[in-house]
Design an enzyme around this catalytic site. Structure first.
Site, PDB file in Angstrom:
ATOM      1  N   GLY A 248       0.915  -7.790 -50.306  1.00 11.68           N
ATOM      2  CA  GLY A 248       1.840  -8.682 -49.603  1.00 11.68           C
ATOM      3  C   GLY A 248       2.555  -9.739 -50.414  1.00 11.68           C
ATOM      4  O   GLY A 248       3.433 -10.437 -49.889  1.00 11.68           O
ATOM      5  N   GLU A 290      -4.462  -4.617 -52.723  1.00 11.73           N
ATOM      6  CA  GLU A 290      -3.588  -3.439 -52.737  1.00 11.73           C
ATOM      7  C   GLU A 290      -2.115  -3.837 -52.726  1.00 11.73           C
ATOM      8  O   GLU A 290      -1.423  -3.635 -51.742  1.00 11.73           O
ATOM      9  CB  GLU A 290      -3.924  -2.500 -51.581  1.00 11.73           C
ATOM     10  CG  GLU A 290      -4.116  -3.224 -50.267  1.00 11.73           C
ATOM     11  CD  GLU A 290      -4.745  -2.373 -49.183  1.00 11.73           C
ATOM     12  OE1 GLU A 290      -5.526  -1.477 -49.514  1.00 11.73           O
ATOM     13  OE2 GLU A 290      -4.433  -2.633 -48.012  1.00 11.73           O
ATOM     14  N   CYS A 361      28.269   6.508 -41.455  1.00 12.67           N
ATOM     15  CA  CYS A 361      29.076   6.251 -40.266  1.00 12.67           C
ATOM     16  C   CYS A 361      28.336   5.307 -39.328  1.00 12.67           C
ATOM     17  O   CYS A 361      27.867   5.701 -38.248  1.00 12.67           O
ATOM     18  CB  CYS A 361      29.380   7.558 -39.566  1.00 12.67           C
ATOM     19  SG  CYS A 361      30.439   8.569 -40.570  1.00 12.67           S
TER      20      CYS A 361
HETATM   21  C1  LIG Z   1      -2.337  -1.967 -45.502  1.00 14.13           C
HETATM   22  C2  LIG Z   1      -1.321  -2.337 -46.500  1.00 14.13           C
HETATM   23  N1  LIG Z   1      -1.697  -2.577 -47.754  1.00 14.13           N
HETATM   24  C3  LIG Z   1      -0.806  -2.900 -48.715  1.00 14.13           C
HETATM   25  C4  LIG Z   1       0.538  -3.024 -48.432  1.00 14.13           C
HETATM   26  C5  LIG Z   1       1.460  -3.397 -49.540  1.00 14.13           C
HETATM   27  O1  LIG Z   1       2.101  -4.569 -49.270  1.00 14.13           O
HETATM   28  P1  LIG Z   1       3.136  -5.210 -50.297  1.00 14.13           P
HETATM   29  O2  LIG Z   1       4.097  -4.153 -50.680  1.00 14.13           O
HETATM   30  O3  LIG Z   1       3.762  -6.287 -49.530  1.00 14.13           O
HETATM   31  O4  LIG Z   1       2.342  -5.700 -51.459  1.00 14.13           O
HETATM   32  C6  LIG Z   1       0.976  -2.804 -47.128  1.00 14.13           C
HETATM   33  C7  LIG Z   1       2.383  -2.997 -46.745  1.00 14.13           C
HETATM   34  O5  LIG Z   1       2.739  -4.058 -46.294  1.00 14.13           O
HETATM   35  C8  LIG Z   1       0.029  -2.448 -46.144  1.00 14.13           C
HETATM   36  O6  LIG Z   1       0.410  -2.204 -44.899  1.00 14.13           O
END
Ligand SMILES: Cc1ncc(COP(=O)(O)O)c(C=O)c1O
Ligand SMILES: N[C@@H](CCCC[NH3+])C(=O)O
Length: 444
Positions: A248, A290, A361
């Protein structure tokens, strides 16, 4: 325009990425073209991995492949020693086809089908991030049939309001993702999982949203999750071994965006977890994060060729490019803002305000409203920055446009990692029922 990573302006006044002249890349590979700065991709991966090594070695960084999934990217992530988050059979297939180690794959998603779960069990992926009660039952049953045990985390909604776009907030109680802590469902999920023979409950997961600048939201999330670890321990006796705090972290798109350093996020997160563990006499869990956007977002640009330029006197000048919402749906979906420049006129000062239109379009197919560019003519190469995240992965074939190619640029070399789709690709799965090939039968 902000120049990220290896972006430079060369002697010809052209934009260069990874030592490659982007005007040359446009000529060589055609446009629209996604160009990824490989050195910056790796630098961002290392910023996460090295920060954890420094602050909290019992950790794993997994890349969220939904953000930009290709076989070459999966390879790069494996080379950087990270894990991978997949959310569909397609992302799992891509990872496995690239040779990504299955035990470093985390399978996410709020509605994994039996077929997708079978595929993951067959491949022996490392973890399943289970979203809800039905998935607990389904996975337990499928694992039972295979006489195996699936290692799981439970996705939890911590009720944190991350200050970002409504569509990309995910940590609220009223969310399609996960079980809420606040109404007791998350605890019920943990208790249920602990009682299931073919599941091994390892810990909990949350993801509070995307494009987040306020690190306090992470602090709150980490503290809330640790309080929940304690609650699980008190109620069941089980101390979670793993704590996944999601992704995030925000990136720079346009002026006003204030991305926070990866190292600071990691320092704050790990400090919060450590303090909570000490205060509550809990063992330190393994921390998993992640990230997606903060690894690939600023590392990507899109090159377009300018086509028609239309001046509506006294109103607006439209500069149309050969792509648009099909390669970047974010402006239409989220009113997302981008910066752009003319890659072949980087030293020419901006002189007029124009709006960049896509070729679909749809009146809403506008990439950028009111941007200063040098005098722009057909044939110029427009570069839009920060398109590495959620562009290629969200691209579509609307209007039967072909999805663009992707190249990795590094050390003066650009290599194709995704071919441009062909017209044959577009009709590859089309079928014409036999009755339609016969005019008489068709009219009957
Ligand atoms: C469960 C989960 N993990 C990781 C991410 C990766 O998030 P970001 O690209 O904002 O780091 C997302 C997407 O928002 C997600 O839904
Ligand atoms: N696709 C969104 C982010 C979605 C996050 C996925 N969990 C974006 O472009 O900002």
């Amino acid at each position: 325009m902000n120049l990220h990573g290896t972006m430079r302006i060369n002697q010809a006044g052209h934009l260069e990425i990874g030592g490659c002249d982007t005007v040359e890349l446009a000529r060589q590979f055609g446009t629209p073209l996604y160009v990824m700065d490989e050195a910056l991709l790796r630098e961002n991966c290392r910023a996460y991995v090295e920060s954890f090594q420094k602050h909290y070695p019992n950790a794993e960084v997994i890349y969220a492949s939904k953000v930009f999934s290709t076989m070459a990217m999966c390879r790069l992530v494996a080379e950087e020693g990270m894990g991978l988050d997949v959310v569909s059979g397609g992302e799992l297939y891509t990872a496995l086809a690239s040779g990504f180690p299955a035990n470093r794959i985390y399978f996410h998603g709020n509605n994994k089908s039996p077929e997708e779960l079978e595929m993951a069990l067959e491949a022996r992926v490392g973890r399943y991030v289970v979203d809800n009660f039905s998935e607990l039952d389904l996975l337990n049953e499928l694992a039972r049939q295979r006489k195996t045990k699936a290692k799981i985390l439970i996705r939890v909604s911590p009720g944190i309001d991350a200050h970002t776009h409504h569509y990309i907030k995910t940590g609220m109680i009223d969310s399609k993702f996960g079980l809420a802590i606040a109404n007791g469902q998350a605890l019920m999920g943990a208790e249920k999982a602990l009682g299931m023979k073919n599941l091994e409950f390892k810990g909990i997961h949350c993801h509070i949203g995307s494009q987040i600048f306020d690190l306090n939201s992470y602090k709150e999330a980490a503290a809330t999750m640790m309080a929940f670890v304690k609650e699980i321990k008190t109620k069941t006796g089980y101390a979670c071994e793993e704590l996944n705090l999601g992704g995030g972290l925000g990136i720079y798109y346009t002026e006003g965006d204030s991305p926070q350093p990866i190292g600071e996020l990691v320092a704050l997160m790990t400090k919060t977890v450590r303090e909570a563990a000490t205060a509550n006499n809990l063992p330190l869990p393994k921390i998993i994060v992640e990230p997606g956007r903060s690894i690939v977002g600023e590392a990507g640009v899109t090159l377009y060729t300018v086509g028609s330029v239309k001046d509506i006197p006294g109103i607006r000048k439209y500069v149309a490019v050969d792509g648009g919402m099909t390669d970047n749906p974010r402006p239409a979906l989220y009113q997302a803002k981008y910066e752009a420049a003319l890659a072949n006129k980087m030293n020419v000062p901006g002189e007029e305000t124009v709006s960049i239109a896509g070729k679909c379009c749809e009146s809403g197919d506008m990439l950028i409203w009111d941007i200063e560019l040098p005098p722009t003519v057909p044939g110029d190469i427009l570069v839009v920055t920060s398109t590495g995240a959620y562009n290629y992965s969200m691209a579509s074939n609307y209007n039967r446009n072909r999805r663009p190619a992707v190249v990795f640029a590094c050390g003066g070399k650009a290599e194709l990692v995704v071919r441009r789709e062909s017209y044959e690709d577009l009709i590859r799965n089309d079928l014409v029922p036999e009755r339609m090939q016969n005019k008489v039968a068709c009219l009957a």
